[in-house]
Motif scaffolding. Structure first.
Motif, short mmCIF file in Angstrom:
data_model
loop_
_atom_site.label_atom_id
_atom_site.label_comp_id
_atom_site.label_asym_id
_atom_site.label_seq_id
_atom_site.Cartn_x
_atom_site.Cartn_y
_atom_site.Cartn_z
N ALA A 26 0.84 -1.21 0.00
CA ALA A 26 0.00 0.00 0.00
C ALA A 26 0.87 1.26 0.00
O ALA A 26 0.60 2.22 -0.75
CB ALA A 26 -0.92 -0.02 1.23
N LEU A 27 1.93 1.27 0.82
CA LEU A 27 2.79 2.47 0.88
C LEU A 27 3.56 2.67 -0.43
O LEU A 27 3.77 3.80 -0.87
CB LEU A 27 3.75 2.38 2.07
N MET A 28 3.97 1.56 -1.05
CA MET A 28 4.66 1.66 -2.35
C MET A 28 3.72 2.30 -3.38
O MET A 28 4.13 3.15 -4.17
CB MET A 28 5.03 0.26 -2.88
N LEU A 29 2.47 1.83 -3.35
CA LEU A 29 1.48 2.35 -4.30
C LEU A 29 1.37 3.87 -4.13
O LEU A 29 1.30 4.61 -5.11
CB LEU A 29 0.14 1.67 -4.00
N TRP A 30 1.34 4.32 -2.88
CA TRP A 30 1.26 5.75 -2.59
C TRP A 30 2.47 6.48 -3.16
O TRP A 30 2.33 7.54 -3.80
CB TRP A 30 1.16 5.95 -1.07
#
Ligand code: HEM
Length: 183
Positions: A26-30
């Motif tokens: 999720a943080l990578m996607l952000w």
């Protein structure tokens, strides 16, 4: 039904691995969403909402990735197998490449911040003081590889997702269930 174990097993990944996997995803996607918007629209006001926390989120990712590598090593003899043959070898190499870029991308950026003349403060806390004289190689290294490797990582992540799709759609071997459900 018994609770999902904390540790991995040959049948499926445990709670710790899953939490690390999906939080990092999720943080990578952000991070990628923000940088893609910056590339498309430039430094507009609304873009800064997405990229303003880039160093903070990247540093959190760095910590989570270190934990993930340690956890992977602690569980490596007791987690689902990648399978035999060429496909298994491909999966092993693909995962190795993902770990390598995941570790390198935030590490070189943090090195650049450590060696730079602007320092790094996160949420008002000084992590690295500004250097009077920048450490040149840290700037050159990150300038050469941080962004480029990050986009390579995005391509690897896309390949990873496509392969999970093939496992689910064509081979129906329950690969996704090891990370989201029960087998
Ligand atoms: C896994 C974590 C990270 C990912 C996925 C990531 C990804 C990216 C991407 C895709 C870009 C855009 C490159 C381009 O413009 O083509 C970028 C740029 C940048 N990132 Fe990160 N980053 C991460 C961690 C960090 C950290 C920890 C810092 C600072 C402490 C940082 C600082 C920067 C800076 C200053 C830029 C602009 C200059 C450059 O392109 O090198 N990043 N990052």
């Amino acid at each position: 039904m018994a609770a999902l174990p904390l540790r991995d097993s040959p049948d499926m990944y445990g709670r710790v691995t899953r939490l690390l996997h999906w939080t990092i995803a999720a943080l990578m996607l952000w991070q990628f969403l923000g940088m893609a918007l910056r590339l498309i629209f430039g430094r507009r006001d609304f873009v800064s909402f997405f990229v303003g926390g880039h160093a903070l989120v990247g540093t959190v990712l760095f910590v989570l990735i270190v934990l993930r590598v340690v956890w992977m090593l602690a569980n490596r003899k007791n987690r689902p197998d990648h399978g035999d043959g060429l496909l298994g070898l491909g999966a092993r190499l693909g995962h190795l490449a993902l770990y390598a870029v995941m570790a390198t991308v935030p590490s070189v950026a943090l090195l650049r911040a450590w060696g730079g003349d602007r320092g790094l403060s996160l949420l008002g806390v000084e992590v690295f003081a500004p250097k009077a004289v920048p450490v040149e190689w840290t700037q050159t290294l990150a300038g050469a590889v941080h962004g480029e490797l990050a986009w390579v990582m995005l391509a690897l992540i896309a390949g990873h997702v496509v392969m999970v799709g093939l496992h689910e759609g064509m081979w129906r071997d329950g690969t996704l269930a090891r990370m989201v459900g029960r087998r």
